[in-house]
Design an enzyme around this catalytic site. Structure first.
Site, short mmCIF file in Angstrom:
data_model
loop_
_atom_site.label_atom_id
_atom_site.label_comp_id
_atom_site.label_asym_id
_atom_site.label_seq_id
_atom_site.Cartn_x
_atom_site.Cartn_y
_atom_site.Cartn_z
N ARG A 2 0.69 -1.73 0.29
CA ARG A 2 0.22 0.12 0.18
C ARG A 2 0.91 1.05 0.31
O ARG A 2 1.87 1.08 0.19
CB ARG A 2 -0.69 -0.01 1.22
CG ARG A 2 -2.34 -1.09 1.12
CD ARG A 2 -3.54 -0.19 1.88
NE ARG A 2 -4.26 -1.50 1.91
CZ ARG A 2 -4.39 -2.39 2.83
NH1 ARG A 2 -4.51 -1.56 3.92
NH2 ARG A 2 -5.48 -3.56 3.01
N LEU A 3 0.80 2.14 -0.44
CA LEU A 3 1.07 3.57 -0.78
C LEU A 3 0.86 4.39 0.56
O LEU A 3 0.09 4.44 1.43
CB LEU A 3 0.30 4.59 -1.73
CG LEU A 3 1.50 5.60 -2.05
CD1 LEU A 3 2.67 5.58 -2.95
CD2 LEU A 3 0.19 6.46 -3.04
N ASP A 22 -11.46 -4.92 -11.93
CA ASP A 22 -12.21 -3.87 -12.22
C ASP A 22 -12.69 -2.90 -13.51
O ASP A 22 -14.19 -2.33 -13.26
CB ASP A 22 -12.85 -3.14 -10.53
CG ASP A 22 -12.51 -3.46 -9.77
OD1 ASP A 22 -12.71 -4.76 -9.54
OD2 ASP A 22 -11.84 -3.10 -8.24
#
Lengths: 341, 341, 341, 341
Positions: free
Chosen positions: C72-73, C127
């Protein structure tokens, strides 16, 4: 002869293959007439059936589900009908009945047999937990679906550095968890036969992380449960909607591991995907063989039995023997699996 | 202990699963050292090997092929080495050898064993033709690939109103043809064990067309052949390039059926697709169990044996017993298949 | 040139195919050097990277996950580093950076680009909700997994006479639900873009049952939600374990339908299975093309862009254009799907 | 309205999905009547058709083949019928005709249209070679089957240290070879559009072996051919059975490479497996959309057109435009593939 067929209980890949095989052997080889009762024993009690010829079973070998439908056993009505078995047979006019189903279905078959109905059963369960047969069809398909899911989850677990808890079917016996866990390379397997201690799983995960493997996959049978006192998992509570709030052992265990490990853990509940759809080649072959041997047994008059796989042979075993106890995973099979955690 | 592992002979899904299982059981449970010989017996003769620890076998469970490589047996050199077995063992310093392979490999394993090398074999063949074991890993995958192909071919055969002849592997034993033919719903199956008469196939196709089924799929083992005098198929001719012009029995039979029926018949030769790639869950479990039991046998000192599936158990059987004759398809298994044509 | 590559965000089938393609094109055609930053932007900030040559990317085309890891950033740390972009580039000494990721990753890429770092992005999301590109890789695999699950569930729904509610991924955009619902033959589809009324679903199911179809499958995106006032589903409640007790819209809807219909309804939550494992052929081709075109753009100096599929072509589009709004399902695509309910 | 549907030409996964979609949209939304002509244009000429209601198309979405059957065009009879188009329409009493097929079918559709028959075509070919549409359904399935085969063959090629030559479909256009070659990680791709020199393939293989990669997979379209003078491959010779003895370019190339390399090379001919069976999700969605848009075009009176995918939209394009030239693989698409050899 006139042979009646029915399918009862939960869905299981291979049911149609049995029906097709019964029809082919009976019609082509013996010139029999075959009728299919609709919606399991309900159709038998109601006298609802349809003729099954070669065209009726054309193209169904690879299809999941059952062309005859299924339903739950109405126990009281069934028991009453058994008291009048002769009438039951006369209503539909069959000479032999081939019920295809799991433990409940076969127990009912045994009741019919005891009441004088000429019955040859065919065992069916994705759970592989019927005694007296090495394997049941449907099991291989279920294990295949669960294994493919674990293959996919592993890459995700690895790239997210996560623990994945995969819940597979198996309420009373852990065969699907055992074999899909082995085939999918799970790092922990929890079975109904063997209460687990979450602390062992925590230890396993921590050792993996210490070795530089930054993920783990744990395969849990839906009927698995922690050893007494090792984990509080809220089983039995009821929520405001009247549903049990316990979300299943997979979800409970993922929460618990996340809490204890301080690392992300995610549950995946495979559910009904395991019991539907196209059967594997293995299951189609076994189902076809069971159908063939059921017809042979009918023509030899070997009633009160069911088909069973023993090594490479299909044999007849007494229904009584098959339904008295569940076939669970023995300790030595678990030891084999454990070694590759 | 120091355990040597090698893989020999043709490719077979599940080889890596055996290697992984041997390493896990030996290293984790017994604290053994495991070495992997490269390129089959060639690596043993040359003393070419590498250490196999848990990291070396990480992630290989679902992968086809073999991380150790394979090669054909150099018979003369191998026989010479057997005369000096002690030296062979000392060169690499192993206490036990686990060769994984088919009939040739196991025959060689027996020679080593007779020469005094401590050997526990693991049988491997997609053909399922090794005696003394109910099944071999790789077979289920091969049957699955062939079945999926037949599933696809049926819709095409039907919409084109064609006869399809599918040639599958099996030079001396017809197990793949038998089981994939049953699972794929073939309308005819030709096995090496049972010379066929093209006239029977013509009759079957014509009867199907008469019943309104405007297509047929026939599954043929590569080793199947017509009964004497029933078909001229040009076997043995050599073309200008020095290749045998006989294109295989599948192609020959398709031509013959097209000529006799006056309808389109097309051959499909599945070939090596059947022996590569990801193993099915069934094969991964069986391969893992074989690896586990091989290590157990090593530690019990039960040399001169190989692992074998008997019912649901893995047992040890003498190598001598396993390699003396091929396990072929018995007549009653063919009769089961025949009934759904 | 020296090109840096990194993968960030959630797992997505095809990441390895992009990495492999970048390395092949850059090394073989241009003689570039390629380095791979580990664990996404974290590796960039820390200067943690490894060289990527042809051997490093051998055999990864068909593998899920990412050989480079992801994370994650860390927004604050990242923003601070952007203020000192020159130093960031010098630390690892690259001439161009190819970040592969979803909206967050590409937004970060745009920040880097604005700060003067030479960047060519590659969009990635199962997605399919990134603007400016017709499709993203990973989406086809996710749709395929969900479709196969629905194929299996249909036979079970039918034999049990049940309603199945299948929850698929898609928090803000319903592409997976739309396409897997269409491909899997769902009888209702619920998307985040279009609040649903449970009464409509009840009506659809009742009409099916009235027509003699005794089952239904409903496909629900995880981000779908009922229209205001149509259903009380307990979102937002927290249980005693500190977890939200809302079990997801799939489960809530199944309960609601069961209550209203008086028939069995079961939820199936596909979860992370959709984002792992082997990519489909479509995704491997698209990912490979994106990698190739990213290298071309680097050598043409077209920085500040990302690769995008437009019809059959891969084009470059400004990062700014791609990340400003989500690509959601338009009304006319839903109308197409609706017609086969 | 009364809408006629027919399927013509070779088998192609997705045909049933189009039929189903046409029926659903026309019957449910417009209250149309739909009739299905049997066996392609033959049924149209003979007035052989059956009504298609919702029940008739239930359960066919995922099935390969076509429930309407197909046949080859009888050109003379068809041309004669076109001269009397009014009568043709009156015989079956339809208001619009939706023929689903490849180039031949669409050319015939154009003739009908020119003769005054209200026609909306739907393009179909696994070869993806129809102009004016980005993709055709069936192609994705064919590429998927070929890719899975290559995945399997790679492990075998590697463990046997072999060259594998995989022949895929594509007589005039190499799209299947291009995309399955890219997705399957082929080390060489031969297309009809681009005569190959075996010397280039020999060089590639030798360089791979020199780099320590002891195998190679080459993907060849059936319509690929060597550049003039580079290889003698015996095309055109007839054997004693009256069959052409040229066994196809895959086999010829494998022989040639084995001869030149002095290493084992094996051909695998995938054949009809590529054009049958369950369509992928992608193909089901595209086929469903094409059916929907065909009905819309009928109701808007946009005859003389066919459906086409353009980017993410389905548009109508004139039949005339679609059938005048084949869509072949452009040079820049080949360059993309080449870079990962």
């Amino acid at each position: 002869m006139r042979i009646g067929v029915l399918t009862a209980g939960g869905d299981c890949p291979g049911l149609n293959a049995v029906i097709r095989s019964v029809v082919h052997r009976a019609v082509t080889h013996y010139g029999d007439e075959v009728i299919g009762f609709e919606d399991g024993y309900a159709g038998l009690l109601d006298g609802r059936y349809r003729p099954l010829d070669l065209n009726a079973v054309s193209g169904i070998l690879a299809r999941g589900g059952t062309i005859l439908g299924s339903s739950r056993l109405e126990r009281d009505r069934f028991a009453a009908a058994c008291d009048n078995a002769k009438e039951l047979v006369e209503k539909s006019g069959f000479d032999a009945l081939v019920p295809i189903g799991g433990e409940g279905t076969l127990t009912a078959a045994r009741m019919l047999s005891d009441a004088g109905v000429p019955v040859v059963g065919v065992p069916k369960t994705i759970d592989n937990d019927i005694s007296s047969t090495d394997r049941t069809f449907g099991f291989d398909t279920a294990v295949g679906v669960a294994t493919e899911a674990m293959d996919r989850l592993k890459t995700t677990a690895e790239s997210h550095q996560r623990v994945m808890v995969v819940e597979v079917m198996g309420r009373h016996a852990g065969w699907i968890a055992l074999e899909s866990g082995m085939a999918g390379g799970a790092h922990g397997i929890c079975l109904p036969e063997r209460p687990f201690d979450p602390a062992d799983l925590v230890k396993m995960v921590e050792e993996r992380f210490a070795r530089g493997k930054k993920f783990a996959v744990i395969c849990v049978a839906e009927g698995a449960h922690p050893a007494d006192g090792t984990m509080d998992y809220g089983k039995g509570e009821i929520d405001q909607f009247g549903h049990e709030r316990f979300q299943g052992i997979g979800t409970a265990l993922a929460y618990e591991l996340e809490r204890r490990l301080g690392k992300e853990a995610r549950p995946v509940i495979l559910g009904h995907v395991q019991r539907g759809g196209t059967p594997t080649a293995y299951d189609r072959v076994l189902a076809t063989r069971f159908g063939w041997h059921a017809v042979e047994a009918v023509h030899r008059g070997e009633f009160g039995n069911m088909t069973a796989l023993r090594g490479t042979d299909v044999k007849m075993v007494p229904l009584a023997e098959a339904v008295t106890r569940l076939k669970t995973v023995p300790a030595d099979r678990f030891r084999e699996a454990e070694s590759v955690f």
